[in-house]
Design a protein around this motif. Sequence first.
Motif, short mmCIF file in Angstrom:
data_model
loop_
_atom_site.label_atom_id
_atom_site.label_comp_id
_atom_site.label_asym_id
_atom_site.label_seq_id
_atom_site.Cartn_x
_atom_site.Cartn_y
_atom_site.Cartn_z
N PHE A 147 0.84 -1.20 0.00
CA PHE A 147 0.00 0.00 0.00
C PHE A 147 0.87 1.24 0.00
O PHE A 147 2.00 1.24 0.50
N GLN A 148 0.32 2.29 -0.58
CA GLN A 148 1.02 3.58 -0.54
C GLN A 148 0.13 4.57 0.21
O GLN A 148 0.29 4.77 1.40
N CYS A 149 -0.87 5.14 -0.46
CA CYS A 149 -1.76 6.04 0.28
C CYS A 149 -2.68 5.28 1.21
O CYS A 149 -3.18 5.82 2.19
N GLY A 150 -2.97 4.02 0.88
CA GLY A 150 -3.79 3.18 1.75
C GLY A 150 -5.28 3.27 1.50
O GLY A 150 -6.05 2.56 2.13
N TYR A 151 -5.69 4.14 0.57
CA TYR A 151 -7.14 4.34 0.41
C TYR A 151 -7.84 3.08 -0.11
O TYR A 151 -8.94 2.76 0.32
N CYS A 152 -7.18 2.38 -1.02
CA CYS A 152 -7.82 1.19 -1.58
C CYS A 152 -7.60 -0.05 -0.73
O CYS A 152 -8.17 -1.10 -0.99
N THR A 153 -6.75 0.07 0.30
CA THR A 153 -6.19 -1.11 0.97
C THR A 153 -7.23 -2.00 1.64
O THR A 153 -7.19 -3.23 1.49
N CYS A 184 -6.35 0.47 -7.71
CA CYS A 184 -5.37 1.15 -6.84
C CYS A 184 -4.79 2.33 -7.63
O CYS A 184 -4.06 2.13 -8.59
N ARG A 185 -5.13 3.52 -7.22
CA ARG A 185 -4.64 4.70 -7.94
C ARG A 185 -3.15 4.89 -7.77
O ARG A 185 -2.50 5.56 -8.57
N CYS A 186 -2.58 4.34 -6.70
CA CYS A 186 -1.13 4.47 -6.49
C CYS A 186 -0.36 3.47 -7.33
O CYS A 186 0.86 3.56 -7.42
S1 FES Z 1 -2.46 2.42 -2.13
FE1 FES Z 1 -3.20 4.34 -2.82
S2 FES Z 1 -4.97 3.80 -3.97
FE2 FES Z 1 -4.04 1.92 -3.55
#
Ligand code: FES
Length: 206
Positions: A147-153, A184-186
């Motif tokens: 995960f990066q931003c974690g929004y989709c996690t 996942c946008r990241c």
């Molecule tokens: S970790 Fe950022 S949208 Fe998936």
Amino acid sequence: MGNTLFDKLPDDGSRRSFMKQAGGIVGLAIAPPFIAQAERLTAFSKTVAGVSTMQLKVNGTVRTIQVEPRVTLLDALRENLHLTGTKKGCDHGQCGACTVHVNGRRIVSCLTLAVMNQGKEITTIEGLAKADQLHPLQEAFIKHDAFQCGYCTSGQIMSGVACVNEGHATTDNQAREWMSGNICRCGAYPNILAAVREVAGQSAKG
Ligand code: FES
Ligand code: FES
């Protein structure tokens, strides 16, 4: 403007009668399913309009909420039960951020109504860990930096757990295909895939 059938109708009351007829046709088209839906709703909630009392079993606990029948499961979880681990991305069933389990199957909670999920076992990301022990896929996400931003996690993890349980993560391509509803946008896809495949491998051996 001026080219539609509506615009061509004289402004002498026939517009109104045209709209009434059109409304009648639409009404006929939607009436049977709406009635059937209303009958289903009354099995638990006594009203199909206005705020009513509902009970949702979430993460093993029955919770009572007061919402309108039009409220989605996603909004009920986030706004009424304050389980904000389930994310709202597109709100149109296209991103997978809102994935939860209902009776063990993954669903996008933005496309189902809370009222329709009474009497079912709902599991959210908050219910995945057992006390202090994370689910193996949660551990794998940390290990593989998935995960990066974690929004989709949370949606990825809920979908990934179901994907493994379904037996749909036995190859990289299969896992990619069956996880393709989760965006996942990241672009953390390689790491997400590594986490899912690792847990699928463990499950296969175990
Ligand atoms: S970790 Fe950022 S949208 Fe998936
Ligand atoms: S928020 Fe439900 S699929 Fe995107």
